[in-house]
Design an enzyme around this catalytic site. Structure first.
Site, PDB file in Angstrom:
ATOM      1  CG  ASP A  34      -2.053   0.974   1.134  1.00  0.00           C
ATOM      2  OD1 ASP A  34      -3.204   0.534   0.984  1.00  0.00           O
ATOM      3  OD2 ASP A  34      -1.793   2.199   1.222  1.00  0.00           O
ATOM      4  CG  ASN A  89     -11.943  -0.277   4.281  1.00  0.00           C
ATOM      5  OD1 ASN A  89     -12.261  -0.720   5.379  1.00  0.00           O
ATOM      6  ND2 ASN A  89     -10.774   0.301   4.057  1.00  0.00           N
ATOM      7  CD  GLN A  96     -14.688  -0.069  -2.100  1.00  0.00           C
ATOM      8  OE1 GLN A  96     -15.808  -0.354  -1.681  1.00  0.00           O
ATOM      9  NE2 GLN A  96     -14.151  -0.637  -3.171  1.00  0.00           N
ATOM     10  CB  SER A  97     -10.514   5.756  -1.021  1.00  0.00           C
ATOM     11  OG  SER A  97      -9.379   4.931  -0.884  1.00  0.00           O
ATOM     12  CG  HIS A 102      -8.752  -2.839  -2.245  1.00  0.00           C
ATOM     13  ND1 HIS A 102      -9.687  -2.091  -2.932  1.00  0.00           N
ATOM     14  CD2 HIS A 102      -8.512  -2.169  -1.096  1.00  0.00           C
ATOM     15  CE1 HIS A 102      -9.996  -1.014  -2.231  1.00  0.00           C
ATOM     16  NE2 HIS A 102      -9.308  -1.037  -1.095  1.00  0.00           N
ATOM     17  CG  LEU A 103      -8.930  -9.449   0.400  1.00  0.00           C
ATOM     18  CD1 LEU A 103      -8.379 -10.874   0.246  1.00  0.00           C
ATOM     19  CD2 LEU A 103      -9.902  -9.381   1.576  1.00  0.00           C
ATOM     20  CG  HIS A 104      -6.745  -2.736   3.179  1.00  0.00           C
ATOM     21  ND1 HIS A 104      -5.986  -1.593   2.979  1.00  0.00           N
ATOM     22  CD2 HIS A 104      -7.975  -2.455   2.678  1.00  0.00           C
ATOM     23  CE1 HIS A 104      -6.736  -0.676   2.388  1.00  0.00           C
ATOM     24  NE2 HIS A 104      -7.953  -1.169   2.201  1.00  0.00           N
TER      25      HIS A 104
HETATM   26  P1  DGP Z   1      -9.602   1.676   0.512  1.00  0.00           P
HETATM   27  O1  DGP Z   1      -9.687   2.956   1.284  1.00  0.00           O
HETATM   28  O2  DGP Z   1     -10.013   0.466   1.311  1.00  0.00           O
HETATM   29  O3  DGP Z   1     -10.308   1.781  -0.812  1.00  0.00           O
HETATM   30  O4  DGP Z   1      -8.056   1.456   0.233  1.00  0.00           O
HETATM   31  C1  DGP Z   1      -7.388   1.919  -0.901  1.00  0.00           C
HETATM   32  C2  DGP Z   1      -5.919   1.861  -0.615  1.00  0.00           C
HETATM   33  O5  DGP Z   1      -5.235   1.969  -1.842  1.00  0.00           O
HETATM   34  C3  DGP Z   1      -5.383   2.972   0.287  1.00  0.00           C
HETATM   35  O6  DGP Z   1      -4.872   2.398   1.487  1.00  0.00           O
HETATM   36  C4  DGP Z   1      -4.262   3.613  -0.505  1.00  0.00           C
HETATM   37  C5  DGP Z   1      -4.010   2.627  -1.618  1.00  0.00           C
HETATM   38  N1  DGP Z   1      -3.619   3.215  -2.883  1.00  0.00           N
HETATM   39  C6  DGP Z   1      -4.333   4.129  -3.595  1.00  0.00           C
HETATM   40  N2  DGP Z   1      -3.690   4.428  -4.741  1.00  0.00           N
HETATM   41  C7  DGP Z   1      -2.569   3.643  -4.767  1.00  0.00           C
HETATM   42  C8  DGP Z   1      -1.513   3.493  -5.700  1.00  0.00           C
HETATM   43  O7  DGP Z   1      -1.450   4.120  -6.764  1.00  0.00           O
HETATM   44  N3  DGP Z   1      -0.535   2.608  -5.368  1.00  0.00           N
HETATM   45  C9  DGP Z   1      -0.561   1.876  -4.195  1.00  0.00           C
HETATM   46  N4  DGP Z   1       0.458   1.036  -3.970  1.00  0.00           N
HETATM   47  N5  DGP Z   1      -1.554   2.008  -3.297  1.00  0.00           N
HETATM   48  C10 DGP Z   1      -2.542   2.881  -3.579  1.00  0.00           C
END
Ligand code: DGP
Length: 116
Positions: A34, A89, A96-97, A102-104
């Site tokens: 992340d 999320n 969720q953004s 996706h899984l964290h």
């Molecule tokens: P969520 O809020 O659950 O949708 O998590 C999205 C995650 O994605 C957030 O923790 C940051 C990550 N993220 C967003 N854009 C990028 C990217 O371009 N590269 C990587 N490695 N992570 C990203």
């Protein structure tokens, strides 16, 4: 929608169009660190298929299982035998953004409960 979307950052990462710290991949899934880590280990596991969230991925059970298996592999590789958390999320109200499933995979520190 299941076609790759050029507007989707995770589709672009899966296609190699944006650099990411990829740790592992499989037929259906890709795991990468992340950008904004919330724990010493913070890895995202995404399906190659573009679906909005994990609930939609459940319509494709083999791909859902593949993502969980890859998350387990990453947890083992990262030495998280003492415990880790898988978070999905789902929806804006759950923060969720990125609207590609996706899984964290979070670990490497004591994780509190309940989450915020
Ligand atoms: P969520 O809020 O659950 O949708 O998590 C999205 C995650 O994605 C957030 O923790 C940051 C990550 N993220 C967003 N854009 C990028 C990217 O371009 N590269 C990587 N490695 N992570 C990203």
């Amino acid at each position: 929608m299941s076609e790759p979307s050029e507007d989707c950052v995770f589709c672009t990462i899966a296609a190699g169009g944006i650099p990411a710290d990829v740790l592992a991949s499989s037929e259906h899934s890709v795991a990468f660190r992340d950008l904004d880590p919330q724990a010493p280990t913070h890895v995202l596991v995404i399906p190659r298929r573009h679906v909005a969230n994990l609930g939609e991925l459940a319509d494709h059970p083999a791909e859902l299982a593949d993502a969980v298996v890859l998350a387990r592999l990453v947890a083992t590789q990262e030495g998280l035998e003492d415990g880790y958390r898988l978070v999905a999320n789902t929806g804006a109200r759950a923060q969720q953004s990125v609207f590609h499933a996706h899984l964290h995979v979070l670990g490497g520190r004591d994780l509190t409960w309940p989450p915020g």
